[in-house]
Design an enzyme around this catalytic site. Structure first.
Site, PDB file in Angstrom:
ATOM      1  CG  ASP A  12      39.221  53.853  63.907  1.00 44.43           C
ATOM      2  OD1 ASP A  12      39.806  54.167  65.217  1.00 44.43           O
ATOM      3  OD2 ASP A  12      37.875  53.408  63.981  1.00 44.43           O
ATOM      4  CE  LYS A  94      37.635  53.316  67.358  1.00 45.25           C
ATOM      5  NZ  LYS A  94      36.804  52.733  66.485  1.00 45.25           N
ATOM      6  CB  CYS A 133      35.102  55.428  64.348  1.00 45.01           C
ATOM      7  SG  CYS A 133      34.707  53.667  64.282  1.00 45.01           S
TER       8      CYS A 133
END
Ligand code: VGL
Ligand code: ZN
Length: 189
Positions: A12, A94, A133
């Site tokens: 990310d 995701k 994450c």
């Protein structure tokens, strides 16, 4: 030394998690120097991206913890300009299902399949954020049978509570995740 069985997962590295974004990680920019330095030492590089619909249940509008972030097809969901896109082999989206948090790069994605197809057995993780994450992706990697190493100088934590980053590292260690620095990988500078 790294081999063809080692893969890099960049979690990310998106604008909304960087200073100026709605879910900014204070020292998030620190990840990019080590990432750029090691990227080309890996034969397979994956970047995950948070890619939420606007009815995602983990947003505050629906009683969840987070402000709107990384909405699909918005500038905030784009990768930072600091990330060299030409060195990324695969992008994994995701957090698309509105009902699941999507913290892990393995949650409802083909990531494990891609890694197995490439015979990757050891994943190195970096990116944002340590306490959500990165942690979820590293722990899932272990559950799915991969060796996992988190690169401590190429991650940064949200730290909703000040020690969340440290607690996340403890949780990763308990799951059998290794810790290393980007400078220890033996990648020629
Ligand atoms: C993340 C909170 C919400 C992350 C994603 O990328 O760590 N954190 N969605
Ligand atoms: Zn999210």
């Amino acid at each position: 030394m790294l081999t063809r069985r080692d893969g890099l997962i960049i979690v990310d590295p998106q604008n909304d998690f960087l200073p100026g974004g709605p879910l900014a990680v204070a020292d998030g920019m620190r990840i990019f120097e080590p990432i750029r330095r090691i990227l080309r030492g890996f034969s397979y590089v994956v970047a995950t991206r948070d890619w939420h619909p606007d009815d995602h249940r983990y947003t505050q509008r629906y009683g969840g913890p987070w402000p709107f972030h990384c909405l699909q097809n918005t500038p905030g969901a784009e990768f930072s300009k600091e990330l060299p896109l030409d060195a990324i082999d695969e992008i994994i989206s995701k957090g698309i299902d509105p009902m699941i948090d999507g913290y892990s790069g393995f949650a409802a994605t083909p990531l494990a399949e891609h890694l197995r197809d490439r015979e990757i057995s050891h994943v190195y993780l970096c990116g944002l954020a340590t306490d959500y994450c990165v942690k979820a992706t590293a722990i899932d990697a272990r559950k799915l049978g991969f060796e996992a190493t988190v690169l401590l100088d190429a991650i940064a934590a949200v730290n909703v509570h000040p020690s969340d980053g440290e607690r996340a590292i403890e949780a990763m260690l308990a799951a059998g995740v290794h810790l290393a620095l980007s400078t220890q990988l033996g990648i020629a500078q």
